[in-house]
Motif scaffolding. Structure first.
Motif, mmCIF file in Angstrom:
data_model
loop_
_atom_site.group_PDB
_atom_site.id
_atom_site.type_symbol
_atom_site.label_atom_id
_atom_site.label_comp_id
_atom_site.label_asym_id
_atom_site.label_seq_id
_atom_site.Cartn_x
_atom_site.Cartn_y
_atom_site.Cartn_z
ATOM 1 N N LEU A 43 12.284 17.712 72.399
ATOM 2 C CA LEU A 43 12.894 17.557 73.729
ATOM 3 C C LEU A 43 12.454 16.254 74.389
ATOM 4 C CD1 LEU A 43 13.148 20.906 75.708
ATOM 5 C CD2 LEU A 43 14.764 19.025 75.714
ATOM 6 N N LEU A 44 11.244 15.830 74.066
ATOM 7 C CA LEU A 44 10.770 14.546 74.613
ATOM 8 C C LEU A 44 11.539 13.389 73.992
ATOM 9 C CD1 LEU A 44 6.894 15.073 74.471
ATOM 10 C CD2 LEU A 44 8.257 14.828 76.545
ATOM 11 N N GLU A 45 11.783 13.519 72.677
ATOM 12 C CA GLU A 45 12.394 12.410 71.932
ATOM 13 C C GLU A 45 13.909 12.542 71.780
ATOM 14 O OE1 GLU A 45 10.553 9.901 71.031
ATOM 15 O OE2 GLU A 45 8.578 10.802 71.388
ATOM 16 N N GLY A 46 14.444 13.691 72.159
ATOM 17 C CA GLY A 46 15.879 13.905 71.991
ATOM 18 C C GLY A 46 16.292 14.100 70.538
ATOM 19 N N LYS A 47 15.431 14.775 69.759
ATOM 20 C CA LYS A 47 15.752 15.025 68.344
ATOM 21 C C LYS A 47 16.416 16.388 68.233
ATOM 22 C CE LYS A 47 11.736 12.832 66.237
ATOM 23 N NZ LYS A 47 10.550 13.110 65.452
ATOM 24 N N THR A 48 17.682 16.398 67.871
ATOM 25 C CA THR A 48 18.420 17.664 67.858
ATOM 26 C C THR A 48 18.918 18.041 66.465
ATOM 27 O OG1 THR A 48 20.510 16.576 68.314
ATOM 28 C CG2 THR A 48 19.246 17.311 70.230
ATOM 29 N N MET A 49 19.293 19.310 66.348
ATOM 30 C CA MET A 49 19.832 19.840 65.081
ATOM 31 C C MET A 49 20.940 20.824 65.419
ATOM 32 S SD MET A 49 17.781 22.118 62.270
ATOM 33 C CE MET A 49 16.575 20.940 61.757
ATOM 34 N N LYS A 50 22.039 20.716 64.716
ATOM 35 C CA LYS A 50 23.170 21.624 64.926
ATOM 36 C C LYS A 50 22.761 23.017 64.432
ATOM 37 C CE LYS A 50 26.483 21.051 61.798
ATOM 38 N NZ LYS A 50 26.631 22.253 61.006
ATOM 39 N N LEU A 51 23.104 24.040 65.177
ATOM 40 C CA LEU A 51 22.785 25.407 64.747
ATOM 41 C C LEU A 51 24.048 26.268 64.808
ATOM 42 C CD1 LEU A 51 19.301 26.201 66.412
ATOM 43 C CD2 LEU A 51 19.764 25.743 64.000
ATOM 44 N N SER A 52 24.797 26.252 63.718
ATOM 45 C CA SER A 52 26.007 27.069 63.656
ATOM 46 C C SER A 52 25.707 28.290 62.789
ATOM 47 C CB SER A 52 27.140 26.259 63.025
ATOM 48 O OG SER A 52 26.813 26.012 61.667
ATOM 49 N N LEU A 53 26.665 29.187 62.694
ATOM 50 C CA LEU A 53 26.521 30.385 61.856
ATOM 51 C C LEU A 53 26.120 29.987 60.432
ATOM 52 C CD1 LEU A 53 26.905 33.435 61.395
ATOM 53 C CD2 LEU A 53 29.334 32.996 61.024
ATOM 54 N N ASN A 54 26.796 28.961 59.944
ATOM 55 C CA ASN A 54 26.533 28.516 58.576
ATOM 56 C C ASN A 54 25.108 27.978 58.386
ATOM 57 O OD1 ASN A 54 27.721 28.477 56.086
ATOM 58 N ND2 ASN A 54 28.091 26.258 56.174
ATOM 59 N N ASP A 55 24.567 27.394 59.448
ATOM 60 C CA ASP A 55 23.213 26.820 59.347
ATOM 61 C C ASP A 55 22.135 27.901 59.297
ATOM 62 O OD1 ASP A 55 23.985 24.032 59.569
ATOM 63 O OD2 ASP A 55 24.532 24.518 61.633
ATOM 64 N N VAL A 56 22.423 29.063 59.865
ATOM 65 C CA VAL A 56 21.361 30.075 59.983
ATOM 66 C C VAL A 56 21.609 31.335 59.148
ATOM 67 C CG1 VAL A 56 20.761 29.300 62.323
ATOM 68 C CG2 VAL A 56 22.372 31.199 62.037
#
Ligand code: F6P
Length: 338
Positions: A43-56
């Motif tokens: 959250l400090l660095e703005g590092k994100t990851m997509k979390l869709s049904l397929n990802d989890v």
């Protein structure tokens, strides 16, 4: 809604099922979920990851966390809270789910006081978080430690030795207590109990005379009668593994009893591997509940296990006070030190 998720603090089995529970439940509400990587650092660095049904979908049985983790404390970082607020705005996050133990949820509480819409999901293999009867990670890690003790029994018996197993758990003795009782140890040392080395060694000698081996489980966090100074993390915790209490206790036993004694520290082996069914179920339920909480605007709270119910409690009640092993538990433990 757009929901952000992060996992902070030490990893433990159950984090992935919790993330999965969040994403599956969010789909019911039509929410979009994105992950922030490496705990509060993401959250400090703005590092994100997509979390869709397929990802989890397929992570129910995976240990660790697909979101990565860190022990970053944003309140110890320059402009930390401001940067978090900026990034929440930048990624249009309506609400945040913080999955973690006392440290991560303590940060969540402070952010909620700054107006962030945040809910918590409790995890820790130490099981030391107030407000939840159990936290996920604990069941699996104790199972691993009991397996280690079972293996050490074979060697202790074969060599007619005493073996000490050092387990994690920080300042609370839950992991040692459960490992020791469930694994049939002859002596258990927890931080909440006064240590009497003479009584322990007398007892172990008696055990040894009876069955020609003995097993001891010691918590990494026990109080030692020596002054110590160790490395600390951003939340002020000493790195307990470096104290080597297992070796120390083994040396004391060998010296006082004259019996050949060895020690083994299970360390991070305890934190990895597939989550148990109990941890999968608990994590999934707590994760799904977090999404319901967001839609009911129960911010500044966390989901928790009470009996067999998933309830919600204020983060204020859960953080800042460690759930120690009680006197009743210590008395119960003593029944099995015969
Ligand atoms: O809080 C979980 C825990 O595994 C403790 O039992 C242990 O003292 C600590 O984390 C170890 O931390 P690290 O993985 O940062 O060495």
């Amino acid at each position: 809604m757009k929901v952000g998720v992060l996992t902070g603090g030490g990893d433990c089995p159950g984090l992935n099922p919790a993330i999965r529970g969040i994403v599956f439940r969010a789909i019911d509400y039509g929410d979009e979920v994105i992950g922030f990587e490496e705990g509060w650092n993401g959250l400090l660095e703005g590092k994100t990851m997509k979390l869709s049904l397929n990802d989890v979908d397929q992570i129910i049985g995976q240990g660790g966390t697909i979101l990565f983790t860190s022990r970053t404390n944003p309140f110890k970082v320059e402009r930390g809270p401001e940067r978090i607020l900026e990034n929440l705005h930048k990624f249009s996050i309506d609400a945040l789910v913080a999955i973690g133990g006392d440290d991560t949820l303590g940060v969540a509480l402070r952010l909620s006081k700054l107006g962030v819409h945040v809910v918590g999901v409790p995890k820790t293999m130490d099981n030391d978080l107030s407000g939840s009867d159990f936290t996920f990670g604990f069941d699996t890690s104790v199972e691993v430690a009991v397996d280690a003790l079972t293996r050490l029994r074979d060697t202790a018996k074969s060599h007619k030795r005493i073996i000490v197993l050092e387990v994690m758990g920080r300042e609370a003795g839950w992991v040692a207590l459960y490992t020791g009782i469930a694994g049939g140890a002859d002596w258990i040392l927890v931080p909440e109990d006064n240590i009497d080395f003479d009584a322990m060694c007398k007892h172990l000698k008696k055990d040894f005379e009876r069955k020609e081996y003995a097993l001891v489980v010691v918590s990494e966090g026990i109080n030692l009668p020596v002054e110590e100074q160790g490395e600390v993390d951003q939340f002020g915790h000493t790195l307990l593994r470096k104290r080597g209490v297992g070796d120390l206790i083994a040396d004391i036993i060998a010296e006082k009893t004259g019996i050949s004694t060895r020690s083994a520290a299970i360390g991070h082996i305890q934190r990895g591997g597939p989550p148990s069914v109990f941890d999968r179920m608990l994590a999934t339920r707590l994760g799904a509940k977090a999404i319901d909480m967001i839609h009911e605007e129960e911010f500044g709270k966390m989901s928790a296990l009470k009996g067999n119910e998933i309830i919600t409690i204020p983060l204020e009640e859960a953080t800042g006070q460690i759930k120690y092993v009680s006197k009743e538990w210590i008395e119960f433990m003593r029944i099995f030190l015969k």
